[in-house]
Design a protein around this motif. Structure first.
Motif, mmCIF file in Angstrom:
data_model
loop_
_atom_site.group_PDB
_atom_site.id
_atom_site.type_symbol
_atom_site.label_atom_id
_atom_site.label_comp_id
_atom_site.label_asym_id
_atom_site.label_seq_id
_atom_site.Cartn_x
_atom_site.Cartn_y
_atom_site.Cartn_z
ATOM 1 N N ASP A 1 -23.163 79.340 79.272
ATOM 2 C CA ASP A 1 -23.773 78.461 79.892
ATOM 3 C C ASP A 1 -24.191 76.949 79.897
ATOM 4 N N ARG A 2 -23.844 76.524 78.686
ATOM 5 C CA ARG A 2 -22.992 75.480 78.442
ATOM 6 C C ARG A 2 -22.228 74.734 78.788
ATOM 7 N N LEU A 3 -21.159 75.617 79.278
ATOM 8 C CA LEU A 3 -19.773 75.051 79.621
ATOM 9 C C LEU A 3 -19.470 75.582 80.338
ATOM 10 N N ALA A 4 -19.974 77.090 81.627
ATOM 11 C CA ALA A 4 -19.879 76.172 83.282
ATOM 12 C C ALA A 4 -21.267 76.766 83.955
ATOM 13 N N ARG A 5 -20.704 75.977 85.378
ATOM 14 C CA ARG A 5 -21.270 76.916 86.111
ATOM 15 C C ARG A 5 -21.456 77.740 87.037
ATOM 16 N N SER A 6 -20.022 78.071 87.523
ATOM 17 C CA SER A 6 -20.437 79.801 88.077
ATOM 18 C C SER A 6 -19.061 80.610 86.752
ATOM 19 N N VAL A 7 -18.961 81.571 88.024
ATOM 20 C CA VAL A 7 -17.444 82.292 87.446
ATOM 21 C C VAL A 7 -16.626 81.462 87.958
ATOM 22 N N LYS A 8 -16.353 81.066 89.138
ATOM 23 C CA LYS A 8 -15.387 80.120 89.276
ATOM 24 C C LYS A 8 -15.232 79.360 88.669
ATOM 25 N N HIS A 9 -15.624 78.258 88.422
ATOM 26 C CA HIS A 9 -15.974 77.110 87.375
ATOM 27 C C HIS A 9 -15.483 77.862 85.768
ATOM 28 N N LEU A 10 -15.992 79.198 85.477
ATOM 29 C CA LEU A 10 -15.329 79.702 84.218
ATOM 30 C C LEU A 10 -13.453 79.910 84.733
ATOM 31 N N LEU A 11 -14.153 80.780 85.237
ATOM 32 C CA LEU A 11 -12.623 81.104 85.982
ATOM 33 C C LEU A 11 -11.158 79.805 86.100
ATOM 34 N N GLU A 12 -11.854 78.932 86.641
ATOM 35 C CA GLU A 12 -10.834 77.125 85.818
ATOM 36 C C GLU A 12 -10.751 76.813 85.061
ATOM 37 N N ILE A 13 -11.799 77.014 83.986
ATOM 38 C CA ILE A 13 -11.282 76.178 82.615
ATOM 39 C C ILE A 13 -10.870 77.052 81.735
ATOM 40 N N THR A 14 -10.678 78.503 82.075
ATOM 41 C CA THR A 14 -10.124 79.642 81.391
ATOM 42 C C THR A 14 -8.235 79.017 81.383
ATOM 43 N N ASP B 1 -13.937 85.113 72.025
ATOM 44 C CA ASP B 1 -12.446 84.611 71.971
ATOM 45 C C ASP B 1 -11.466 85.179 73.041
ATOM 46 N N THR B 2 -11.250 84.496 73.306
ATOM 47 C CA THR B 2 -10.254 84.005 74.258
ATOM 48 C C THR B 2 -8.891 84.410 74.644
ATOM 49 N N ALA B 3 -8.814 84.876 72.929
ATOM 50 C CA ALA B 3 -6.944 85.182 72.060
ATOM 51 C C ALA B 3 -7.277 86.231 72.250
ATOM 52 N N THR B 4 -7.777 87.050 72.182
ATOM 53 C CA THR B 4 -7.462 88.742 72.261
ATOM 54 C C THR B 4 -7.894 89.005 73.281
ATOM 55 N N PRO B 5 -7.746 90.882 73.830
ATOM 56 C CA PRO B 5 -8.039 90.832 75.668
ATOM 57 C C PRO B 5 -9.429 91.652 75.480
ATOM 58 N N ASN B 6 -9.823 92.037 74.106
ATOM 59 C CA ASN B 6 -11.443 92.303 74.624
ATOM 60 C C ASN B 6 -11.905 91.035 74.734
ATOM 61 N N GLY B 7 -11.622 89.917 74.372
ATOM 62 C CA GLY B 7 -12.161 89.149 74.415
ATOM 63 C C GLY B 7 -12.534 88.163 75.796
ATOM 64 N N ARG B 8 -11.245 88.915 75.926
ATOM 65 C CA ARG B 8 -11.285 88.154 77.439
ATOM 66 C C ARG B 8 -11.794 88.655 78.717
ATOM 67 N N MET C 1 -14.410 90.535 78.000
ATOM 68 C CA MET C 1 -15.898 90.248 77.810
ATOM 69 C C MET C 1 -16.763 89.173 78.346
ATOM 70 N N LEU C 2 -16.156 87.935 78.762
ATOM 71 C CA LEU C 2 -16.105 86.996 78.798
ATOM 72 C C LEU C 2 -16.061 86.623 80.927
ATOM 73 N N ASN C 3 -15.041 87.478 81.045
ATOM 74 C CA ASN C 3 -15.607 87.519 82.530
ATOM 75 C C ASN C 3 -16.967 88.876 83.096
ATOM 76 N N LEU C 4 -17.081 89.656 82.337
ATOM 77 C CA LEU C 4 -18.270 90.442 82.559
ATOM 78 C C LEU C 4 -18.600 89.320 82.972
#
Length: 185
Positions: A67-80, A98-105, A107-110
């Motif tokens: 929550d310190r990074l993105a306002r919404s899922v859309k914003h989070l996806l734009e950043i990633t 850690d989005t360096a791993t498939p599991n990290g990506r 979990m981030l989206n979920l």
């Protein structure tokens, strides 16, 4: 290179900012961008923008909480997506993501979707609470603009020849208030 980003919503949250900076330091971030600005203030997140421009291939953007990074899922996806185009990744300390791993990506989206869902539910409850308070006569909204401010705005514009924006600044009200006062005149 590890690049940290810390944000609080208001300047009153000094302890929260200090905690984020401490955690980013412990994570060995070599450069940290920080700001005290609301997540809904789209134009006010200059340090996040600077961090995203600063990042180079192989770098990692590190935050303490989602929550310190993105306002919404859309914003989070734009950043990633911006990070991916630079071959950089995102690490969220508090979630162990850690989005360096498939599991990290994954979990981030979920978790991003769940966080947005929680926020929307909270706002819905808030709207329902306000509607109930209004119906019960307990909610009156904001105080109306003081009559002396109304007269001051009118005088500044019609007599002194100032613009509505300048009149609002001098009267200590929002620009929209000045325009509304002038429209109602």
């Amino acid at each position: 290179m590890l690049i940290g980003y810390a944000r609080t919503s208001t300047t009153d949250q000094k302890a929260g900012l200090e905690a984020q900076l401490r955690d980013l330091s412990q994570a060995a971030c070599e450069r940290v961008f920080q700001e005290e600005v609301s997540s809904v203030d789209k134009d006010g997140r200059g340090q996040l923008e600077e961090a995203l421009q600063f990042i180079r291939e192989g770098d990692v953007l590190v935050v303490t909480k989602l929550d310190r990074l993105a306002r919404s899922v859309k914003h989070l996806l734009e950043i990633t997506e911006r990070l991916e185009t630079k071959n950089a990744t995102l690490r969220i300390i508090g979630m162990g993501i850690d989005t360096a791993t498939p599991n990290g990506r994954l979990m981030l989206n979920l978790l991003g979707s769940i966080a947005q869902f929680e926020r929307e539910i909270m706002l819905e409850r808030q709207r329902e609470g306000i509607a109930k308070a209004k119906a019960d006569g307990k909610y009156r909204g904001r105080k109306p603009t003081e009559e002396n401010k109304v007269e001051e705005i009118r005088r500044l514009v019609h007599v002194d020849g100032l613009s509505a924006t300048e009149a609002a600044k001098r009267a200590g009200v929002a620009r929209a208030t000045a325009y509304r006062v002038l429209k109602d005149a």
